[in-house]
Design a protein around this motif. Sequence first.
Motif, PDB file in Angstrom:
ATOM      1  N   ALA A   1     -12.757 -10.090  -8.761  1.00 46.87           N
ATOM      2  CA  ALA A   1     -12.075  -9.035  -9.501  1.00 46.87           C
ATOM      3  C   ALA A   1     -11.136  -9.624 -10.541  1.00 46.87           C
ATOM      4  CB  ALA A   1     -11.289  -8.166  -8.539  1.00 46.87           C
ATOM      5  N   ASP A   2     -11.107  -8.995 -11.712  1.00 49.31           N
ATOM      6  CA  ASP A   2     -10.111  -9.379 -12.709  1.00 49.31           C
ATOM      7  C   ASP A   2      -8.788  -8.694 -12.386  1.00 49.31           C
ATOM      8  OD1 ASP A   2     -11.616 -11.043 -14.483  1.00 49.31           O
ATOM      9  OD2 ASP A   2     -12.726  -9.251 -15.032  1.00 49.31           O
ATOM     10  N   THR A   3      -8.888  -7.418 -12.072  1.00 47.27           N
ATOM     11  CA  THR A   3      -7.710  -6.671 -11.648  1.00 47.27           C
ATOM     12  C   THR A   3      -7.995  -6.157 -10.255  1.00 47.27           C
ATOM     13  OG1 THR A   3      -7.191  -5.995 -13.904  1.00 47.27           O
ATOM     14  CG2 THR A   3      -6.237  -4.699 -12.145  1.00 47.27           C
ATOM     15  N   LEU A   4      -7.086  -6.404  -9.350  1.00 46.23           N
ATOM     16  CA  LEU A   4      -7.322  -6.047  -7.955  1.00 46.23           C
ATOM     17  C   LEU A   4      -6.238  -5.084  -7.477  1.00 46.23           C
ATOM     18  CD1 LEU A   4      -8.999  -6.618  -5.369  1.00 46.23           C
ATOM     19  CD2 LEU A   4      -7.394  -8.440  -4.872  1.00 46.23           C
ATOM     20  N   LEU A   5      -6.659  -3.925  -7.050  1.00 47.05           N
ATOM     21  CA  LEU A   5      -5.728  -2.927  -6.532  1.00 47.05           C
ATOM     22  C   LEU A   5      -6.103  -2.617  -5.091  1.00 47.05           C
ATOM     23  CD1 LEU A   5      -5.984  -0.381  -9.494  1.00 47.05           C
ATOM     24  CD2 LEU A   5      -4.410  -2.271  -9.301  1.00 47.05           C
ATOM     25  N   ALA A   6      -5.178  -2.047  -4.361  1.00 50.73           N
ATOM     26  CA  ALA A   6      -5.486  -1.596  -3.006  1.00 50.73           C
ATOM     27  C   ALA A   6      -4.757  -0.289  -2.766  1.00 50.73           C
ATOM     28  CB  ALA A   6      -5.057  -2.628  -1.982  1.00 50.73           C
ATOM     29  N   VAL A   7      -5.423   0.632  -2.105  1.00 50.99           N
ATOM     30  CA  VAL A   7      -4.749   1.885  -1.772  1.00 50.99           C
ATOM     31  C   VAL A   7      -4.637   1.986  -0.259  1.00 50.99           C
ATOM     32  CG1 VAL A   7      -5.282   3.256  -3.787  1.00 50.99           C
ATOM     33  CG2 VAL A   7      -6.953   3.069  -1.966  1.00 50.99           C
ATOM     34  N   LYS A   8      -3.637   2.676   0.158  1.00 51.32           N
ATOM     35  CA  LYS A   8      -3.407   2.840   1.588  1.00 51.32           C
ATOM     36  C   LYS A   8      -2.780   4.198   1.810  1.00 51.32           C
ATOM     37  CE  LYS A   8      -2.143  -0.254   5.281  1.00 51.32           C
ATOM     38  NZ  LYS A   8      -3.496  -0.323   5.780  1.00 51.32           N
ATOM     39  N   ALA A   9      -3.294   4.895   2.792  1.00 47.61           N
ATOM     40  CA  ALA A   9      -2.684   6.172   3.127  1.00 47.61           C
ATOM     41  C   ALA A   9      -1.476   5.905   3.999  1.00 47.61           C
ATOM     42  CB  ALA A   9      -3.683   7.038   3.877  1.00 47.61           C
ATOM     43  N   ILE A  10      -0.543   6.833   3.988  1.00 46.94           N
ATOM     44  CA  ILE A  10       0.540   6.681   4.954  1.00 46.94           C
ATOM     45  C   ILE A  10       0.430   7.822   5.947  1.00 46.94           C
ATOM     46  CG2 ILE A  10       2.171   5.290   3.699  1.00 46.94           C
ATOM     47  CD1 ILE A  10       3.449   7.730   2.638  1.00 46.94           C
ATOM     48  N   PRO A  11       0.607   7.514   7.203  1.00 46.99           N
ATOM     49  CA  PRO A  11       0.452   8.541   8.233  1.00 46.99           C
ATOM     50  C   PRO A  11       1.475   9.650   8.048  1.00 46.99           C
ATOM     51  CG  PRO A  11       1.337   6.508   9.138  1.00 46.99           C
ATOM     52  CD  PRO A  11       0.925   6.213   7.755  1.00 46.99           C
ATOM     53  N   ASP A  12       1.074  10.832   8.428  1.00 49.70           N
ATOM     54  CA  ASP A  12       1.920  12.001   8.190  1.00 49.70           C
ATOM     55  C   ASP A  12       3.261  11.917   8.896  1.00 49.70           C
ATOM     56  OD1 ASP A  12       0.924  13.621   6.361  1.00 49.70           O
ATOM     57  OD2 ASP A  12      -0.308  14.815   7.707  1.00 49.70           O
ATOM     58  N   GLU A  13       3.205  11.515  10.140  1.00 47.98           N
ATOM     59  CA  GLU A  13       4.457  11.543  10.891  1.00 47.98           C
ATOM     60  C   GLU A  13       4.790  10.177  11.428  1.00 47.98           C
ATOM     61  OE1 GLU A  13       4.191  14.674  13.708  1.00 47.98           O
ATOM     62  OE2 GLU A  13       3.798  16.087  12.105  1.00 47.98           O
ATOM     63  N   ASP A  14       5.152   9.343  10.520  1.00 46.17           N
ATOM     64  CA  ASP A  14       5.604   8.021  10.912  1.00 46.17           C
ATOM     65  C   ASP A  14       7.115   8.028  10.797  1.00 46.17           C
ATOM     66  OD1 ASP A  14       6.230   5.395  11.210  1.00 46.17           O
ATOM     67  OD2 ASP A  14       4.501   4.667  10.102  1.00 46.17           O
TER      68      ASP A  14
ATOM     69  N   MET B   1     -11.323  -3.928  -9.259  1.00 47.76           N
ATOM     70  CA  MET B   1     -11.779  -3.617  -7.915  1.00 47.76           C
ATOM     71  C   MET B   1     -10.637  -2.985  -7.134  1.00 47.76           C
ATOM     72  SD  MET B   1     -14.897  -6.000  -7.419  1.00 47.76           S
ATOM     73  CE  MET B   1     -15.173  -5.320  -5.934  1.00 47.76           C
ATOM     74  N   VAL B   2     -10.999  -1.995  -6.371  1.00 52.73           N
ATOM     75  CA  VAL B   2      -9.999  -1.290  -5.563  1.00 52.73           C
ATOM     76  C   VAL B   2     -10.399  -1.407  -4.105  1.00 52.73           C
ATOM     77  CG1 VAL B   2      -8.876   0.911  -5.107  1.00 52.73           C
ATOM     78  CG2 VAL B   2      -9.598   0.350  -7.419  1.00 52.73           C
ATOM     79  N   MET B   3      -9.497  -1.894  -3.295  1.00 56.10           N
ATOM     80  CA  MET B   3      -9.773  -1.968  -1.864  1.00 56.10           C
ATOM     81  C   MET B   3      -9.404  -0.638  -1.234  1.00 56.10           C
ATOM     82  SD  MET B   3      -8.749  -5.797  -0.807  1.00 56.10           S
ATOM     83  CE  MET B   3      -7.165  -6.031  -1.558  1.00 56.10           C
ATOM     84  N   GLU B   4     -10.391  -0.041  -0.605  1.00 58.89           N
ATOM     85  CA  GLU B   4     -10.180   1.301  -0.070  1.00 58.89           C
ATOM     86  C   GLU B   4      -9.453   1.249   1.261  1.00 58.89           C
ATOM     87  OE1 GLU B   4     -14.021   2.938   0.423  1.00 58.89           O
ATOM     88  OE2 GLU B   4     -14.586   2.684  -1.669  1.00 58.89           O
ATOM     89  N   ASP B   5      -8.818   2.352   1.561  1.00 55.11           N
ATOM     90  CA  ASP B   5      -8.379   2.595   2.922  1.00 55.11           C
ATOM     91  C   ASP B   5      -9.534   3.348   3.566  1.00 55.11           C
ATOM     92  OD1 ASP B   5      -7.328   3.530   5.262  1.00 55.11           O
ATOM     93  OD2 ASP B   5      -5.345   3.924   4.412  1.00 55.11           O
ATOM     94  N   THR B   6     -10.114   2.763   4.598  1.00 57.52           N
ATOM     95  CA  THR B   6     -11.339   3.371   5.131  1.00 57.52           C
ATOM     96  C   THR B   6     -11.072   4.719   5.782  1.00 57.52           C
ATOM     97  OG1 THR B   6     -10.956   1.865   6.956  1.00 57.52           O
ATOM     98  CG2 THR B   6     -12.810   1.383   5.507  1.00 57.52           C
ATOM     99  N   GLU B   7      -9.824   4.997   6.078  1.00 58.30           N
ATOM    100  CA  GLU B   7      -9.544   6.254   6.772  1.00 58.30           C
ATOM    101  C   GLU B   7      -9.061   7.351   5.835  1.00 58.30           C
ATOM    102  OE1 GLU B   7      -6.814   5.024   9.706  1.00 58.30           O
ATOM    103  OE2 GLU B   7      -8.308   3.786  10.699  1.00 58.30           O
ATOM    104  N   ALA B   8      -8.967   7.059   4.587  1.00 59.77           N
ATOM    105  CA  ALA B   8      -8.438   8.069   3.670  1.00 59.77           C
ATOM    106  C   ALA B   8      -9.116   7.921   2.311  1.00 59.77           C
ATOM    107  CB  ALA B   8      -6.932   7.897   3.530  1.00 59.77           C
ATOM    108  N   PRO B   9      -9.223   9.024   1.597  1.00 62.59           N
ATOM    109  CA  PRO B   9      -9.956   8.977   0.328  1.00 62.59           C
ATOM    110  C   PRO B   9      -9.081   8.733  -0.892  1.00 62.59           C
ATOM    111  CG  PRO B   9      -9.553  11.227   0.943  1.00 62.59           C
ATOM    112  CD  PRO B   9      -8.801  10.377   1.933  1.00 62.59           C
ATOM    113  N   HIS B  10      -8.041   7.953  -0.744  1.00 63.52           N
ATOM    114  CA  HIS B  10      -7.117   7.809  -1.869  1.00 63.52           C
ATOM    115  C   HIS B  10      -7.733   7.120  -3.076  1.00 63.52           C
ATOM    116  CE1 HIS B  10      -4.347   8.948   1.209  1.00 63.52           C
ATOM    117  NE2 HIS B  10      -3.385   9.049   0.329  1.00 63.52           N
ATOM    118  N   HIS B  11      -8.727   6.281  -2.810  1.00 64.66           N
ATOM    119  CA  HIS B  11      -9.358   5.605  -3.944  1.00 64.66           C
ATOM    120  C   HIS B  11     -10.046   6.598  -4.867  1.00 64.66           C
ATOM    121  CE1 HIS B  11     -12.270   5.899  -0.650  1.00 64.66           C
ATOM    122  NE2 HIS B  11     -13.166   6.064  -1.577  1.00 64.66           N
TER     123      HIS B  11
END
Lengths: 391, 258
Positions: free
Chosen positions: A295-308, A88-98
């Motif tokens: 989930a047997d394997t649990l991943l999470a993706v997160k976008a990083i803001p462009d100008e942080d 299972m992959v936890m999405e970043d709701t603001e970015a399509p990285h998954h």
Amino acid sequence: MLVPEKMAKYSVEKIDDACMRMMYDRQGYNMASSKVRTSSFSRKVQVAPTSSVPGLKYGPNGTIFLSSGIPDLDKILGGGFHLGSLVMVMEDTEAPHHMLLLRTFMSQGLVHNQPVLYASPSKNPRAFLGTLPATLVSKDDKSLKSDAEQKDLRIAWQYKKYLGENKPPIEERDGKVEYCNDFDLRKPIEKHLIAGNRVECVGLLDCSSLAGIRDSCTKFLSQLPRFDGNITSAGRIAIQSFCAPQCEYYDKEWDMLSFIRSIKSMVRSSNAVAFITFPASLVSPSVSKRLQHLADTLLAVKAIPDEDKELATLLTGYQDMLGLLSIHKVARFNTQVPVILDATTYSMKLQKRRSLVLECLNQAPVDGSSGSSYGTSGGCSSSSNTGTLDF
Amino acid sequence: MNRPTTLLDDALSFDDGESNSRRPQNGRVVLVEDCVETSGAFVLHHLIKRFLSPNVSSSDSIVLFVAFAQPFSHYDRILRKMGCNLAAQRENKRLLFFDMLMLECPDDDVEGGLIALFGNIQKAVEVNSSNKNITIVIDDISLLEVATNGSTKDVLNFMRYCHTLTTQFGCTIIIVLHEDIYSSGDGFTFPLQLEYLADIIIKTEPLITGLAADVHGQLTVLNKGTLDGFRSSKGKIHNFHYKIKENSVDYFYPGSRS
């Protein structure tokens, strides 16, 4: 409170314990083997030749691995996804990285000629197949080699020894069976792979209940019965944005949970991997936790803001980063020992704007401090899923 | 035979009736609470091995395993590494394995499904109840909730029915509960209800500093104690760290390992 005497006693007892347990265990094994089964440790490795089927390889504890499509992720997970596991992959709701992970996962399956079932909440799920990446074709082997060399040069010398440890076995395998391919995210997959292959597409939008999807999953998995001796093929189920609010079943939390549970148990008894992404922040916290437990394997993706600015000064290579991938849980099949990774958060980067690579987060040298950065970044990662970055 | 004891065994004070001719571990409810980061499965394996091991003084103990989480092969392999052959025990009828991986209670008759499940358990207990220690293991109760489409009330009723078996037949019940599911503060009383039923609560947590290679987490054991006798274990809280290995688990006090 422990008095020193007692402590001493404890340690002696502990040693005794260990001896006793060893003896006992050995007795247990012998008894068991003479009485009922022939041997207690008959590994699949010994029975079947290693990797008789392209795209599969044998792991410890009688498990079989299947590639995620990202060589680095395979390495981190110890070989790939377990056959029969629910990822299972936890999405970043603001970015399509998954989607990156989903695409490489599906493409890898198609390249290995494995049947794929894809479900998504989009209007036309089949259109998504056109966006799958093709394998990275180097003009010839030479360019591949120079690629590798370049990679070596780019890496700071401190890290070389760490890479050296992990690399050889994987490369060996790569040479033989191409267990895991590199994918070129800029090039669409060859038409014949989508057409000729057994790709099944299901729309999540049109079904009011999950029964329909469950049926198609059941049908799909029934082609892939659990290993009995030799495996002929493995399947992949990819479900995108499972709990998306536009689906009709969105408010039926328990239906969703029992769907995932039944997928999990079905996959467990067949030769397949289910790869499901879900927006964790859009479901209630307790449902999200339940899904994480399932989930047997649990991943999470997160976008990083462009100008942080803060992050940019904190991390080296910030400009090239696409996002962050955290590994919260690694499947534990037939073992109780947890997999403790060096780091739980990795940065996703595009190498030469094409293939996805994962790298450890490296803390940029801060003015005035001249310590080695590896110790602070790789070593002290916490597994808490609270913060954005953990180091 | 003097069994090697660990900190966990001490904390549970399942001392095999050596000091006490009666069977002190009878009729207990053990609740294992875990979270996503640290699975409490190893506690379960430890307890199963303990109850099935041949040199427990009461060798006629039986384990009734209601498994929602994993298939039999998974448990079998793990316990084999620990020196306990589940397949053999199953053939000896010392282990009764209920594979509930695919259990689904129909929407309109959740209660019926649970009654049927309880009926099976009760029947198995009654058949084996003659002078034997029976342990009922449920792995895990959160999945039973999912299987019943979230009718927590029915699951609780089911648990209360199971609880009656502890007094009636002296069964020990071991339940796994994923505690962090209910920590979001939506007024969940489910874990509280189970904690109320339980005599011993074992809780696994990650260290606050995150996961480490040599310390996999910490265990908190709350032993509510037994009312019979004047044992000192009443209401005691034990806290220690652990490291899981293939065939055993190391338990140690914080800081006592270099």
